[in-house]
Design an enzyme around this catalytic site. Structure first.
Site, PDB file in Angstrom:
ATOM      1  N   SER A 137       0.828  -1.205   0.000  1.00 37.16           N
ATOM      2  CA  SER A 137       0.000   0.000   0.000  1.00 37.16           C
ATOM      3  C   SER A 137       0.865   1.260   0.000  1.00 37.16           C
ATOM      4  O   SER A 137       1.626   1.485  -0.924  1.00 37.16           O
ATOM      5  CB  SER A 137      -0.962  -0.032   1.184  1.00 37.16           C
ATOM      6  OG  SER A 137      -1.892   1.023   1.114  1.00 37.16           O
ATOM      7  N   ASP A 280      -3.028   6.615  -3.578  1.00 36.57           N
ATOM      8  CA  ASP A 280      -1.846   6.049  -2.942  1.00 36.57           C
ATOM      9  C   ASP A 280      -1.285   4.970  -3.871  1.00 36.57           C
ATOM     10  O   ASP A 280      -1.875   4.666  -4.915  1.00 36.57           O
ATOM     11  CB  ASP A 280      -2.159   5.559  -1.527  1.00 36.57           C
ATOM     12  CG  ASP A 280      -2.904   4.234  -1.485  1.00 36.57           C
ATOM     13  OD1 ASP A 280      -3.603   3.912  -2.461  1.00 36.57           O
ATOM     14  OD2 ASP A 280      -2.819   3.534  -0.459  1.00 36.57           O
ATOM     15  N   ASP A 282      -1.092   1.745  -4.233  1.00 34.90           N
ATOM     16  CA  ASP A 282      -1.873   0.621  -4.755  1.00 34.90           C
ATOM     17  C   ASP A 282      -3.303   1.035  -5.099  1.00 34.90           C
ATOM     18  O   ASP A 282      -4.142   0.191  -5.418  1.00 34.90           O
ATOM     19  CB  ASP A 282      -1.871  -0.563  -3.789  1.00 34.90           C
ATOM     20  CG  ASP A 282      -2.646  -0.311  -2.514  1.00 34.90           C
ATOM     21  OD1 ASP A 282      -2.713   0.853  -2.083  1.00 34.90           O
ATOM     22  OD2 ASP A 282      -3.177  -1.277  -1.928  1.00 34.90           O
ATOM     23  N   ASP A 284      -5.896   2.053  -3.553  1.00 33.83           N
ATOM     24  CA  ASP A 284      -7.112   1.762  -2.787  1.00 33.83           C
ATOM     25  C   ASP A 284      -7.546   2.971  -1.956  1.00 33.83           C
ATOM     26  O   ASP A 284      -8.644   2.983  -1.405  1.00 33.83           O
ATOM     27  CB  ASP A 284      -6.959   0.508  -1.924  1.00 33.83           C
ATOM     28  CG  ASP A 284      -5.915   0.625  -0.833  1.00 33.83           C
ATOM     29  OD1 ASP A 284      -5.128   1.593  -0.837  1.00 33.83           O
ATOM     30  OD2 ASP A 284      -5.879  -0.273   0.042  1.00 33.83           O
TER      31      ASP A 284
END
Length: 542
Positions: A137, A280, A282, A284
């Site tokens: 992440s 961000d 990734d 999500d």
């Protein structure tokens, strides 16, 4: 497994050589405790040893997931595997797919580095038994992770996480775990995800967007979703658009961090954008920037949470609100509860994290989750398709809101003012204390439990221990108090993924004259802001 045996069975010659070169003290430290399942999976630095992310750990984790799925009656089921573009992600995803395939599962290995929400979507879309995304992440560049979904694309919770950990401890040596080659799928599932994300757009009219994926994997998919939604006036931060695991232009790849969105806001101003969007790494999570009379600024996670929640509830067909559930976490602002009450919907406050938020309608007959958010810029805006936070669908919905407000002659700033007049001025902040290790955070929490403060910023406060109460528990303390129409709240907890102590602050002040639509909010906001600053000063001493 002792260090010598681990090294002898490490299938990666690079990490094996690295471990052989470690001092005895370093080896002892690396083998003291293996990686534990935190936020729905594993997360740690990419290097050798059982306390980090490496090929041996990934192979053992995948063997454990296969073992737990089989024990739970899902032998030979479909499993989706995806990855971001971090160091090691490609080889880790391939190894994960190979172990699951050798264990008899039908593996859908997604092509190319892709956003985490694509995996969450693909699990629901295909009816898969599980999904695994290789990602860390918004963690620092040195890290990677292993995120696991079960139960229709929901992040795993106990006891599944402990079952996987137990199986990992009993796994064969990494180089003895069977593997079978797996070819990546086509891009059909990616196209399905893009088409679904585009359905968050309901309005017409162009929106000018400034966008950055912060060197992550969301850029191409976000642009495709926006264009599929009829939004083609998109300006991207060129130096941050292509995936780069070193995140060279930001000190920390998190849109919430100071300086991370400077280039985005500069571009938004130059392009005359209507909205600025930062994903961000990734994709999500999603942060929004807006133009104001003083220049561009980023919205807080709570401000975005209020705006999107109010918009989704306002747009529900007549009669739907009574069966609608919206959710926010215990560390988020409580304004969403007031917004839900205004529309006749149900609000649920959950523990921190989307593994709980995505389950907010569990056990509520006749009720369906339509929206969930937490203050850390995470938004679930289409739970039917993605039961997790989804930065790309959120970006499309945010653009739709901008268009809807413009049709009414309003802006996002004006919409925030409307919410403040209706529900009171809410000012939020967060104070994070970085620590050397998690034991320091545990010590602070123990001290606060033993001797909780009775006063904060001049307000008498009462403490609720969320670790010892009826209902869901978590390691947090909730301090609340009120005086003269102003209420204060501080929630303190240790971070679940990093050695930090986090304090979440909220000050609520009712408008001086809530019945007067022309009443000035400036004084109320200034008073609430002063109180919030005093709270921040108080908790820094903890």
């Amino acid at each position: 497994m002792n260090p010598a045996d681990w090294i002898a069975h490490d299938p990666d010659p690079v990490t094996a050589a690295e471990l052989r070169g470690c001092s005895a003290a370093e080896l002892t430290a690396r083998f003291a405790a293996p990686l534990r399942f935190g936020t729905a999976g594993l997360r740690g630095p990419v290097r050798g040893g059982p306390d980090a992310m490496n090929l041996a750990v990934v192979l053992r984790a995948s063997w454990a997931v296969a073992t737990v799925l089989t024990a739970r009656g899902h032998a030979s089921a479909t499993v989706v595997v995806g990855r971001d573009a971090r160091h090691g992600s490609e080889s880790f995803a391939a190894a994960t797919a190979q172990v699951l395939a050798a264990a008899g599962f039908s593996v859908l290995l997604l092509p190319d580095p892709l956003p985490t929400p694509v995996v969450a979507f693909a699990v629901r879309q295909t009816g898969a038994a599980a999904g695994i995304q290789i990602t860390a992440s918004h963690n620092p560049a040195a890290d990677n992770g292993y995120k696991v979904y079960f139960d229709g694309g929901l992040q795993i919770v106990s006891p599944i996480d402990t079952e996987i950990e137990t199986a990992m401890a009993a796994a064969p040596p990494a180089d003895e775990i069977p593997r079978q080659p797996v070819a990546p799928t086509g891009r059909e599932l990616v196209a399905d995800y893009v088409a679904r994300a585009a359905t968050m757009r309901r309005q017409h009219g162009q929106v000018r967007v400034a966008l950055t994926p912060l060197h992550g994997v969301g850029g191409e998919t976000a642009v495709a979703a926006l264009r599929a939604a009829g939004i083609s006036d998109i300006h991207t931060v060129a130096t941050q658009f292509d995936p780069d695991p070193d995140f060279p232009t930001v000190a920390f790849p998190n849109p919430e961090e100071p300086g991370a969105t400077d280039e985005l806001l500069k571009l938004a101003a130059e392009a005359g954008a209507d909205i600025a969007i930062a994903l961000d790494p990734d994709a999500d999570r999603c942060a929004l920037g807006i133009p104001t009379s003083e220049g561009w600024r980023m919205l807080t996670g709570n401000e975005t949470g209020w705006l999107l929640g109010d918009y989704l509830l306002a747009e529900l067909p007549a009669g739907r609100a009574a069966g609608a559930v919206v959710a926010s976490s215990v560390v988020s602002s409580r304004m969403l509860a007031a917004i839900a009450q205004h529309y006749g919907a149900r609000h649920v406050e959950t523990l921190t994290g989307f593994k709980w938020l995505a389950r907010a309608d569990t056990g509520l007959p006749g009720a369906t989750l339509i929206y969930a958010y937490e203050e850390a810029i995470g938004y679930c805006v289409d739970p039917e398709a993605v039961r997790d936070k989804d930065g790309i669908s959120t970006a499309v919905l945010a653009c739709d809101l901008v268009a809807a407000l413009r049709d009414r002659g309003a802006t996002l700033t004006a919409a925030l003012e409307t919410l403040a007049r209706r529900h009171g001025v809410h000012v939020t902040d967060a104070v994070t204390r970085r620590l050397a290790d998690p034991s320091e955070a545990a010590a602070v929490m123990a001290r606060l439990r033993a001797d909780p403060p009775k006063e904060l910023a001049g307000f008498a406060v009462a403490a609720t221990d969320l670790l010892h109460r009826d209902g869901p528990v978590t390691d947090a303390l909730d301090f609340t108090g009120s005086r003269d129409g102003t209420s204060v709240r501080v929630v303190v907890r240790p971070s679940g993924t990093e050695p930090k102590l986090k304090c979440y602050l909220e000050v609520v002040r009712e408008p001086s004259d809530p019945l007067d639509p022309l009443a000035e909010l400036a004084d109320d906001r200034a008073q609430a802001t002063r109180v919030c600053a005093a709270l921040a000063d108080a908790v820094r001493d903890w």
